[in-house]
Design an enzyme around this catalytic site. Sequence first.
Site, PDB file in Angstrom:
ATOM      1  N   CYS A   1     108.024  56.598  62.561  1.00 59.62           N
ATOM      2  CA  CYS A   1     108.951  57.412  61.770  1.00 59.62           C
ATOM      3  C   CYS A   1     108.762  58.905  62.010  1.00 59.62           C
ATOM      4  O   CYS A   1     109.569  59.709  61.557  1.00 59.62           O
ATOM      5  CB  CYS A   1     108.799  57.088  60.289  1.00 59.62           C
ATOM      6  SG  CYS A   1     109.497  55.482  59.851  1.00 59.62           S
TER       7      CYS A   1
ATOM      8  N   ASP B   1     120.401  57.352  50.581  1.00 60.04           N
ATOM      9  CA  ASP B   1     119.637  56.198  50.110  1.00 60.04           C
ATOM     10  C   ASP B   1     119.145  55.357  51.283  1.00 60.04           C
ATOM     11  O   ASP B   1     119.434  55.635  52.442  1.00 60.04           O
ATOM     12  CB  ASP B   1     120.482  55.361  49.148  1.00 60.04           C
ATOM     13  CG  ASP B   1     119.720  54.965  47.903  1.00 60.04           C
ATOM     14  OD1 ASP B   1     118.571  54.488  48.064  1.00 60.04           O
ATOM     15  OD2 ASP B   1     120.227  55.149  46.801  1.00 60.04           O
ATOM     16  N   ASP B   2     118.363  54.309  50.959  1.00 59.71           N
ATOM     17  CA  ASP B   2     117.679  53.547  51.990  1.00 59.71           C
ATOM     18  C   ASP B   2     118.597  52.592  52.747  1.00 59.71           C
ATOM     19  O   ASP B   2     118.305  52.226  53.886  1.00 59.71           O
ATOM     20  CB  ASP B   2     116.527  52.757  51.357  1.00 59.71           C
ATOM     21  CG  ASP B   2     115.477  53.683  50.760  1.00 59.71           C
ATOM     22  OD1 ASP B   2     114.936  54.503  51.514  1.00 59.71           O
ATOM     23  OD2 ASP B   2     115.226  53.592  49.546  1.00 59.71           O
TER      24      ASP B   2
END
Length: 346
Positions: A15, A48-49
Site C-alpha cells: 500500500c 469509503d472502502d
Amino acid sequence: MTEPRLTSLAHGGGCGCKIAPGALSDILRAMPQAGPFADLLVGTETSDDAAVWRLNDRQALVATTDFFMPVVDDPRDFGRIAATNALSDVYAMGGRPILALAIVGMPIKVLSPETIGAILAGGAEICAEAGVPVAGGHSIDSVEPIYGLVALGLVDPAKVMTNRGARPGDALILTKPLGVGVLSAAFKQGRLDEAGYAALIDTTTRLNRIGPDLAPLAGVHAITDVTGFGLLGHALEMARGAGATIEIDAGAAPVLPGVEALLAQGVVTGASGRNWASYGEGVTGSGALPSGRLDLLTDPQTSGGLLVAVAPDAVAEALAIARSGGFAQAAVVGRVGEGAPGVSLV
C-alpha cells in the site's frame, strides 16, 4: 534461470505505492459525478472502502478492487498479503466475501511461470481461507509485478458500515498494530531479521473477518480499514465523512515488534512523508510528538487493521469480539469529538 528479487522489480511496494492522497484528490476532481442511483448506497462521496449496491431489502452487493507491487520477495507470501488486503475492504463494510477475481500484471520475460504461479496460488490460498473462490480474472504483461483482487461480498443493507457514521462521544478502536511500512522498508534494505519478517507476514495475512461480527452491534457506528494513508489519513477521512473532530492518542496505538528500534535508526518509507505532505494541514498537535512518532502514525499499512467508531457502552464487547477473533492487541486509540472535521493529536 536466476530470477531477481521481486521487490527489486518495483519502484514501491504494498500500500506504500498508492498515489498520495493529495495527488489522488486532484485527479479525481476531474471525474464526472455519477447520476443519481437509488440503489447505490455507498459511492465515491467520502472515499469509503468499497461501493455498495442494494439488490433487495435484505441483500446488498459490496464491490471493491485492490492491487499493488511486491512488498516481499517470497512469491507465495506476496500473493497471500495482496489477497488479504483486497478482501479487507469487504469486511470493513460489514460484508462477507462471496467471490474474487484475480488482477495480474507480470514481467513474463523476467519471472518464471513457477514464480508467477506461486503468487497466484498464495492469493487463492487466502481466498480459500475466507471461503471464496477465485473465479477468474485478467492478466497483462507489465514491466513491474502487480497482483491483487476484485472482491465481491454481500451485506444486509441495514447493517452497512461506512467511514462516515462516527458520532461525538464514540471511542476509536484499532485492531492491528502499526508499523507494516517500517518493517517493509527494513526488509527492502536488508535490515529485517527473521522475527521481524515473521511479524510482518503474520499481521499482513490476518484476515479482517471480524468486520461483519462488529457491524450488527448497536454501538458500532463506523468502520474503515487502515491501509496506505496511515492511521492519521484514514482517521481524517472518517472525521470528514462524519463532520466531526477525531482525537488520536499518539501513544496509544499498538506497535509491531521491532518497529520502534527501526524508527530510532531512521528506517521510514517515502510514502510516510508523502502522506503527511498531502493531509498534514488537517491534523493539529504534531509539534509535540516524540521523534519517529509522526512517521509511525503516517506509516502506510499494507493489509492493516480496522478502525472502529463505537459508543462507550459497547467498547468492552467490541474489544472482546476483536480479541477472540485473533486480534490480541486491539486497543482504544482515540475518540470522536464535537467540532470542525479534522484530527487532533493528544
